[in-house]
Design a protein around this motif. Structure first.
Motif, mmCIF file in Angstrom:
data_model
loop_
_atom_site.group_PDB
_atom_site.id
_atom_site.type_symbol
_atom_site.label_atom_id
_atom_site.label_comp_id
_atom_site.label_asym_id
_atom_site.label_seq_id
_atom_site.Cartn_x
_atom_site.Cartn_y
_atom_site.Cartn_z
ATOM 1 N N GLU A 130 58.538 19.724 29.809
ATOM 2 C CA GLU A 130 58.530 18.818 28.675
ATOM 3 C C GLU A 130 58.650 18.839 27.583
ATOM 4 O O GLU A 130 58.473 18.613 26.940
ATOM 5 C CB GLU A 130 58.556 17.191 29.589
ATOM 6 N N THR A 131 56.644 19.694 27.507
ATOM 7 C CA THR A 131 56.642 20.481 26.779
ATOM 8 C C THR A 131 57.085 21.252 25.717
ATOM 9 O O THR A 131 57.122 21.304 24.076
ATOM 10 C CB THR A 131 55.031 21.507 26.978
ATOM 11 N N ALA A 132 57.933 22.043 26.032
ATOM 12 C CA ALA A 132 58.841 22.807 26.024
ATOM 13 C C ALA A 132 59.888 22.429 24.444
ATOM 14 O O ALA A 132 60.433 22.581 23.491
ATOM 15 C CB ALA A 132 60.016 23.472 26.281
ATOM 16 N N MET A 133 59.575 20.872 24.909
ATOM 17 C CA MET A 133 60.669 20.033 24.093
ATOM 18 C C MET A 133 61.194 19.690 22.661
ATOM 19 O O MET A 133 61.610 19.566 21.521
ATOM 20 C CB MET A 133 61.504 18.718 24.676
ATOM 21 N N ILE A 134 59.898 19.785 22.365
ATOM 22 C CA ILE A 134 58.759 20.004 20.970
ATOM 23 C C ILE A 134 59.066 21.027 20.269
ATOM 24 O O ILE A 134 59.511 21.212 19.248
ATOM 25 C CB ILE A 134 57.887 19.051 21.423
ATOM 26 N N LEU A 135 59.374 21.908 21.053
ATOM 27 C CA LEU A 135 59.575 23.140 20.155
ATOM 28 C C LEU A 135 60.667 23.401 19.945
ATOM 29 O O LEU A 135 61.671 23.560 19.537
ATOM 30 C CB LEU A 135 58.687 24.186 21.391
ATOM 31 N N ASP A 136 61.556 22.978 21.208
ATOM 32 C CA ASP A 136 63.049 23.235 21.288
ATOM 33 C C ASP A 136 63.969 21.702 21.095
ATOM 34 O O ASP A 136 63.714 21.213 21.860
ATOM 35 C CB ASP A 136 63.744 23.634 22.505
ATOM 36 N N ARG A 137 64.563 21.162 19.799
ATOM 37 C CA ARG A 137 64.643 20.436 19.562
ATOM 38 C C ARG A 137 66.503 20.386 19.721
ATOM 39 O O ARG A 137 66.784 19.102 19.503
ATOM 40 C CB ARG A 137 64.192 19.649 18.455
ATOM 41 N N ASP A 138 67.003 21.041 19.702
ATOM 42 C CA ASP A 138 68.314 20.750 19.924
ATOM 43 C C ASP A 138 68.735 20.001 21.156
ATOM 44 O O ASP A 138 68.613 20.286 22.292
ATOM 45 C CB ASP A 138 68.674 22.608 20.639
ATOM 46 N N CYS A 168 66.790 20.350 29.848
ATOM 47 C CA CYS A 168 65.699 20.243 30.077
ATOM 48 C C CYS A 168 65.431 19.118 31.100
ATOM 49 O O CYS A 168 64.708 19.191 31.745
ATOM 50 C CB CYS A 168 64.830 20.348 28.998
ATOM 51 N N PHE A 169 66.155 18.086 30.943
ATOM 52 C CA PHE A 169 65.675 16.333 31.340
ATOM 53 C C PHE A 169 67.268 17.142 32.912
ATOM 54 O O PHE A 169 66.432 16.911 34.275
ATOM 55 C CB PHE A 169 66.925 15.199 30.798
ATOM 56 N N THR A 200 57.982 12.867 30.948
ATOM 57 C CA THR A 200 58.869 13.683 30.122
ATOM 58 C C THR A 200 60.279 12.890 29.206
ATOM 59 O O THR A 200 60.496 13.686 27.971
ATOM 60 C CB THR A 200 60.589 14.053 31.438
ATOM 61 N N ILE A 201 60.062 12.117 29.708
ATOM 62 C CA ILE A 201 60.521 11.168 28.742
ATOM 63 C C ILE A 201 59.843 10.644 27.153
ATOM 64 O O ILE A 201 60.449 10.396 25.976
ATOM 65 C CB ILE A 201 60.987 9.384 28.378
ATOM 66 N N LEU A 202 58.281 10.488 27.262
ATOM 67 C CA LEU A 202 57.676 10.563 26.083
ATOM 68 C C LEU A 202 57.267 11.515 25.882
ATOM 69 O O LEU A 202 57.107 11.912 24.254
ATOM 70 C CB LEU A 202 56.167 10.458 26.944
ATOM 71 N N ALA A 203 57.758 12.977 25.725
ATOM 72 C CA ALA A 203 57.852 14.102 24.890
ATOM 73 C C ALA A 203 59.054 14.074 24.485
ATOM 74 O O ALA A 203 58.748 14.622 23.320
ATOM 75 C CB ALA A 203 58.043 15.792 26.089
ATOM 76 N N TYR A 204 59.824 13.729 24.675
ATOM 77 C CA TYR A 204 61.556 13.534 24.265
ATOM 78 C C TYR A 204 60.907 12.669 22.723
ATOM 79 O O TYR A 204 61.369 12.928 22.198
ATOM 80 C CB TYR A 204 62.646 13.340 24.744
ATOM 81 N N ALA A 205 60.384 11.604 23.274
ATOM 82 C CA ALA A 205 60.258 10.447 22.824
ATOM 83 C C ALA A 205 59.334 11.596 21.303
ATOM 84 O O ALA A 205 59.825 11.279 19.547
ATOM 85 C CB ALA A 205 59.285 9.451 22.494
ATOM 86 N N THR A 206 58.431 12.396 21.341
ATOM 87 C CA THR A 206 57.102 12.925 20.581
ATOM 88 C C THR A 206 58.397 13.709 19.878
ATOM 89 O O THR A 206 58.373 14.137 18.157
ATOM 90 C CB THR A 206 56.287 13.711 21.040
ATOM 91 N N SER A 207 59.153 14.707 20.322
ATOM 92 C CA SER A 207 60.345 15.526 19.416
ATOM 93 C C SER A 207 61.138 14.648 18.409
ATOM 94 O O SER A 207 61.411 15.620 17.478
ATOM 95 C CB SER A 207 60.880 16.059 20.504
ATOM 96 N N GLN A 250 52.658 18.600 13.752
ATOM 97 C CA GLN A 250 52.839 19.028 12.452
ATOM 98 C C GLN A 250 52.140 20.152 13.037
ATOM 99 O O GLN A 250 52.424 21.779 12.158
ATOM 100 C CB GLN A 250 51.344 18.371 11.926
ATOM 101 N N SER A 251 51.079 20.447 13.889
ATOM 102 C CA SER A 251 50.984 22.072 14.698
ATOM 103 C C SER A 251 52.924 22.490 14.015
ATOM 104 O O SER A 251 51.951 24.089 13.986
ATOM 105 C CB SER A 251 49.952 21.593 16.076
ATOM 106 N N VAL A 252 53.180 22.219 15.333
ATOM 107 C CA VAL A 252 54.408 23.188 15.407
ATOM 108 C C VAL A 252 55.057 23.073 13.870
ATOM 109 O O VAL A 252 55.819 24.757 13.769
ATOM 110 C CB VAL A 252 55.796 22.089 16.524
ATOM 111 N N HIS A 253 55.144 22.771 13.117
ATOM 112 C CA HIS A 253 55.700 22.510 11.943
ATOM 113 C C HIS A 253 54.927 23.633 11.345
ATOM 114 O O HIS A 253 55.277 24.836 10.365
ATOM 115 C CB HIS A 253 55.970 21.141 11.018
ATOM 116 N N ASP A 254 53.921 23.562 11.012
ATOM 117 C CA ASP A 254 53.199 24.486 10.326
ATOM 118 C C ASP A 254 53.085 25.426 10.465
ATOM 119 O O ASP A 254 52.449 26.698 9.375
ATOM 120 C CB ASP A 254 51.414 23.973 10.350
ATOM 121 N N PHE A 255 53.436 25.421 11.735
ATOM 122 C CA PHE A 255 53.309 27.245 12.531
ATOM 123 C C PHE A 255 54.211 27.835 11.944
ATOM 124 O O PHE A 255 54.828 28.864 11.936
ATOM 125 C CB PHE A 255 53.008 27.586 13.965
#
Length: 416
Positions: free
Chosen positions: A64-72, A79-80, A132-139, A277-282
């Motif tokens: 679920e952490t990978a969803m924030i990096l891979d938003r396709d 992932c789900f 997993t759903i909350l990670a999806y919401a963050t993405s 924000q950290s993903v975007h900045d990186f």
């Protein structure tokens, strides 16, 4: 485009508002629960909940952490599907192991009522899918909807537990209330966030296997690292229960819950924004140094006051809020207050290891922490001595952790 500092804080306030709502009822319910339950009953439930927490981490494979990096959208749907499969397998295995442990007469299983053992896998599945759903919401930057889903879950848990206790159900009411609240939170999350629907098959499909290979760092390094982290948080409770009895375990469990509330309330809210924000900045600049710095300062300012108050007055506060029988828990809270202050700062910032692809460094630190915890609580000592040694060793490791995470935020090659 990058978030400005005012926008960053608006997102933090949005998530924090939801976290306040999610934590308000449980915190208000805690004084009632401690007067309706014995410390031993709280300790038994805390062991059950600790096993659920560990199993839920493993059930997601940390994908679920990978969803924030891979938003396709297609990748997130896959992932789900992977999580639905892995969580279902984990739930079945956990239930089978719990029943086998009871039949073999293991003490940790003998202390649990049958309804709790039969539903432990279901609780782990629901917890994993909610994560997993909350990670999806963050993405998707859907912080408001995620906050409302959290509130529904936390309110459901608190109300169900207190209601069942008032009806005279007994200690099993705590596990039953947890299940009811998790179910309500999942329903709210589906209605508010409309995540991709996925059903587990008999085996992973080809696209799911490709997804696992593409994000292998998460289940190779992040998963064992997070499992060690969660086990370390539960090991003191389990070892205290084994060596000092259910009463001591109940006191320590309440201490963990109260001291962990600011982390769940504020630090986790800051984390949701820091992730994005950290993903975007990186991706844009090759580092996330600026996001790290103002997140560190924010956590320092938010955490210093409550931590100081707990260090000075926790025995009196615990006796007043939960009853005189729980004053010893306040004494433990005083010892642990500096450690939880460092935890409050370091936990959200640890996400930078994932962003920088340094999960292996995090894993090595978690192994050191696990080794220290085992050594401290297996050594012959009184309860107070063990807790003091644990707090000292953990705090020193956290200082090292903060230094390593900042180097990762700067993207220094030497960190590897």
């Amino acid at each position: 485009m990058p978030l400005s500092i005012p926008t960053y804080w608006r997102h933090v306030i949005t998530v924090l508002g939801g976290a306040v709502g999610a934590q308000a009822l449980p915190l208000l319910a805690a004084p009632l629960i401690t007067r309706l339950c014995t410390p031993a009953e709280v300790g038994t439930f805390s062991v059950w909940l600790g096993v659920v927490a560990v199993a839920a981490i493993g059930a997601t494979l940390r994908l679920e952490t990978a969803m924030i990096l891979d938003r396709d959208s297609a990748a997130q749907r896959t992932c789900f599907a992977v999580v639905a499969y892995s969580a279902s397998v984990a739930a079945l295995l956990l239930t089978a192991c719990a029943l086998l442990a009871r039949l073999l007469g293991l003490p940790i299983a003998q202390q649990q009522p049958w309804p709790a053992l039969l539903t432990i896998g279901m609780a782990a599945w629901m917890t994993a899918y909610m994560q997993t759903i909350l990670a999806y919401a963050t993405s998707r930057s859907a912080f408001g909807a995620a906050a409302r889903a959290r509130i529904c879950s936390a309110a459901g848990i608190a109300l169900a537990q207190v209601g069942l206790l008032l009806l005279g159900v007994g200690g099993v009411a705590l596990a039953a209330g947890q299940l009811i609240g998790l179910a309500g939170g999942l329903l709210a999350a589906f209605l508010l966030l409309a995540p991709p629907l996925a059903w587990p098959g008999w085996r992973p499909a080809e696209d799911q296997r490709r997804y696992l290979r593409r994000h292998d760092r998460f289940w190779r390094y992040t998963l064992p690292s997070n499992l060690l982290n969660v086990m370390v948080s539960q090991l003191p409770l389990l070892l205290i229960g084994a060596r000092h009895g259910a009463l001591a375990a109940g006191l320590f469990a309440l201490t963990q819950r109260v001291l962990g509330a600011p982390i769940a309330l504020v630090a986790a809210s800051v984390l949701e924004v820091f992730k994005r924000q950290s993903v975007h900045d990186f991706q844009a600049h090759g580092n996330c140094r600026d996001a790290y710095r103002y997140t560190f300062k924010a956590l320092l300012l938010l955490g210093i006051g409550p931590s100081l108050a707990l260090w000075l007055f926790s025995p009196q506060l615990f006796a007043f809020a939960f009853g005189e029988n729980w004053r010893p828990a306040g004494e433990l809270a005083r010892i642990l207050a500096p450690l939880y202050f460092l935890n409050f700062i370091a936990s959200p910032l640890s996400y930078v290891f994932f962003v920088a692809g340094k999960q292996k460094v995090d894993l090595l630190w978690q192994i050191a922490l696990f080794s220290m915890t085992i050594s401290v609580f297996l050594a012959p000592a009184t309860l107070e001595q063990s807790v003091r040694w644990y707090a000292t060793g953990y705090s020193l490791l956290y200082l090292v952790y903060l230094c390593m995470s900042y180097r990762c935020a700067e993207n220094r090659g030497a960190t590897a």
